[in-house]
Motif scaffolding. Structure first.
Motif, mmCIF file in Angstrom:
data_model
loop_
_atom_site.group_PDB
_atom_site.id
_atom_site.type_symbol
_atom_site.label_atom_id
_atom_site.label_comp_id
_atom_site.label_asym_id
_atom_site.label_seq_id
_atom_site.Cartn_x
_atom_site.Cartn_y
_atom_site.Cartn_z
ATOM 1 N N UNK A 63 6.455 5.212 -13.629
ATOM 2 C CA UNK A 63 5.149 4.972 -14.257
ATOM 3 C C UNK A 63 4.838 3.471 -14.231
ATOM 4 N N UNK A 64 5.870 2.664 -14.437
ATOM 5 C CA UNK A 64 5.695 1.215 -14.413
ATOM 6 C C UNK A 64 5.216 0.708 -13.061
ATOM 7 N N UNK A 121 -2.136 -4.410 -11.434
ATOM 8 C CA UNK A 121 -1.721 -5.812 -11.477
ATOM 9 C C UNK A 121 -1.464 -6.446 -10.114
ATOM 10 N N UNK A 122 -1.256 -5.639 -9.100
ATOM 11 C CA UNK A 122 -0.860 -6.189 -7.800
ATOM 12 C C UNK A 122 -1.957 -7.104 -7.254
ATOM 13 N N UNK A 123 -1.528 -8.200 -6.628
ATOM 14 C CA UNK A 123 -2.474 -9.174 -6.078
ATOM 15 C C UNK A 123 -3.234 -8.598 -4.875
ATOM 16 N N UNK A 124 -2.633 -7.602 -4.241
ATOM 17 C CA UNK A 124 -3.314 -6.961 -3.114
ATOM 18 C C UNK A 124 -3.162 -5.448 -3.233
ATOM 19 N N UNK A 149 0.020 2.476 0.551
ATOM 20 C CA UNK A 149 1.271 3.236 0.654
ATOM 21 C C UNK A 149 2.004 3.259 -0.683
ATOM 22 N N UNK A 150 2.103 2.100 -1.333
ATOM 23 C CA UNK A 150 2.817 2.015 -2.609
ATOM 24 C C UNK A 150 2.080 2.797 -3.695
ATOM 25 N N UNK A 151 0.758 2.652 -3.746
ATOM 26 C CA UNK A 151 -0.031 3.368 -4.744
ATOM 27 C C UNK A 151 0.182 4.870 -4.587
ATOM 28 N N UNK A 152 0.104 5.351 -3.344
ATOM 29 C CA UNK A 152 0.260 6.779 -3.079
ATOM 30 C C UNK A 152 1.672 7.253 -3.421
ATOM 31 N N UNK A 153 2.661 6.483 -3.007
ATOM 32 C CA UNK A 153 4.062 6.865 -3.234
ATOM 33 C C UNK A 153 4.352 7.007 -4.732
ATOM 34 N N UNK A 154 4.012 5.985 -5.510
ATOM 35 C CA UNK A 154 4.362 5.999 -6.929
ATOM 36 C C UNK A 154 3.469 6.938 -7.733
ATOM 37 N N UNK A 155 2.212 7.073 -7.328
ATOM 38 C CA UNK A 155 1.321 7.986 -8.038
ATOM 39 C C UNK A 155 1.790 9.430 -7.872
ATOM 40 N N UNK A 187 -4.028 6.863 -19.151
ATOM 41 C CA UNK A 187 -5.278 6.328 -18.593
ATOM 42 C C UNK A 187 -4.990 5.270 -17.527
ATOM 43 N N UNK A 188 -3.979 4.435 -17.768
ATOM 44 C CA UNK A 188 -3.582 3.435 -16.771
ATOM 45 C C UNK A 188 -3.093 4.122 -15.493
ATOM 46 N N UNK A 189 -2.423 5.252 -15.670
ATOM 47 C CA UNK A 189 -1.872 5.968 -14.516
ATOM 48 C C UNK A 189 -2.939 6.806 -13.808
ATOM 49 N N UNK A 190 -4.122 6.926 -14.448
ATOM 50 C CA UNK A 190 -5.213 7.765 -13.935
ATOM 51 C C UNK A 190 -4.747 9.218 -13.834
#
Length: 207
Positions: free
Chosen positions: A114-115, A123-126, A130-136, A175-178
């Motif tokens: 979740x973190x 928070x990511x600068x860019x 891939x990372x968003x999809x993987x962790x979500x 909500x942060x995790x959508x």
């Protein structure tokens, strides 16, 4: 008032675990806000308490053998306070390890995954698709595990326990995790039940 426990924390998911537990146990404590947005966790004073520069940390002025005792790591703090008070963790081996398993599930799965969702979505600068999809996707999978576990159960492990207090502040950030809790009705029921507890509300509001 002679405060027994010093609690060093901030309004993060891990930080709230400590204050929720302290409130639920009815322990007398003094709150020391560590503003991580101002890097308070890196001050020499706090590093002297936790060399890993992470909140929360507690110092029990009335520790084992009557001497002050420091505990770092949120999961360890919950276990320590449960043992100190005899609350929210059974003494019988099988029931105890039921709680420990679901605490470890939070520490090893829910918290880190979740973190990462929080980081890459907020928070990511860019943008890293891939990372968003993987962790979500892993975040939603873990919600599914929680939902299945809570089918026909009021709590994660038998009676109300530290496993619930560990997991709740992470689900609080749905909500942060959508993530729509309506997709996970058992988690939603469990979450709303816990959030209705006055001690939980006080612990979640601090610092």
């Amino acid at each position: 008032m002679n405060h027994v426990i010093d609690c060093y924390t901030w309004k993060t998911s891990n930080g709230r675990k400590a204050t929720v537990m302290l409130e639920e146990c009815g322990l007398d404590y003094e709150l020391h806000p560590i503003d991580i947005s101002k890097d308070d966790q890196f001050t020499p004073e706090f590093v002297g308490i936790n060399p890993n520069s992470k909140i929360p940390a507690i110092v029990d002025r009335d520790g084992p053998n009557g001497v002050p005792y420091t505990v770092i790591e949120s999961g360890a703090i919950l276990m320590y306070l449960a043992e100190k008070t005899g609350r929210f963790m059974p003494s019988e081996t099988a029931a105890r390890y039921e709680v420990v398993q679901w605490l470890m599930f939070q520490m090893g799965g829910v918290g880190p995954m979740f973190g990462q969702v929080h980081h890459f979505k907020r928070a990511a600068k860019e943008q890293v698709p891939y990372a968003i999809d993987r962790y979500y996707r892993e975040c939603r999978r873990l919600y599914g595990v929680l939902d299945a576990r809570l089918e026909g159960r009021d709590h994660l492990a038998g009676e109300l326990s530290i496993a619930d207090f560990a997991t709740l502040p992470w689900v609080f950030r749905h909500d942060w995790q959508e993530v729509d809790l309506a997709d996970f009705p058992n988690v939603k029921r469990w979450y709303e039940s816990l959030m209705a507890r006055p001690a939980v509300q006080r612990g979640m509001d601090l610092p």
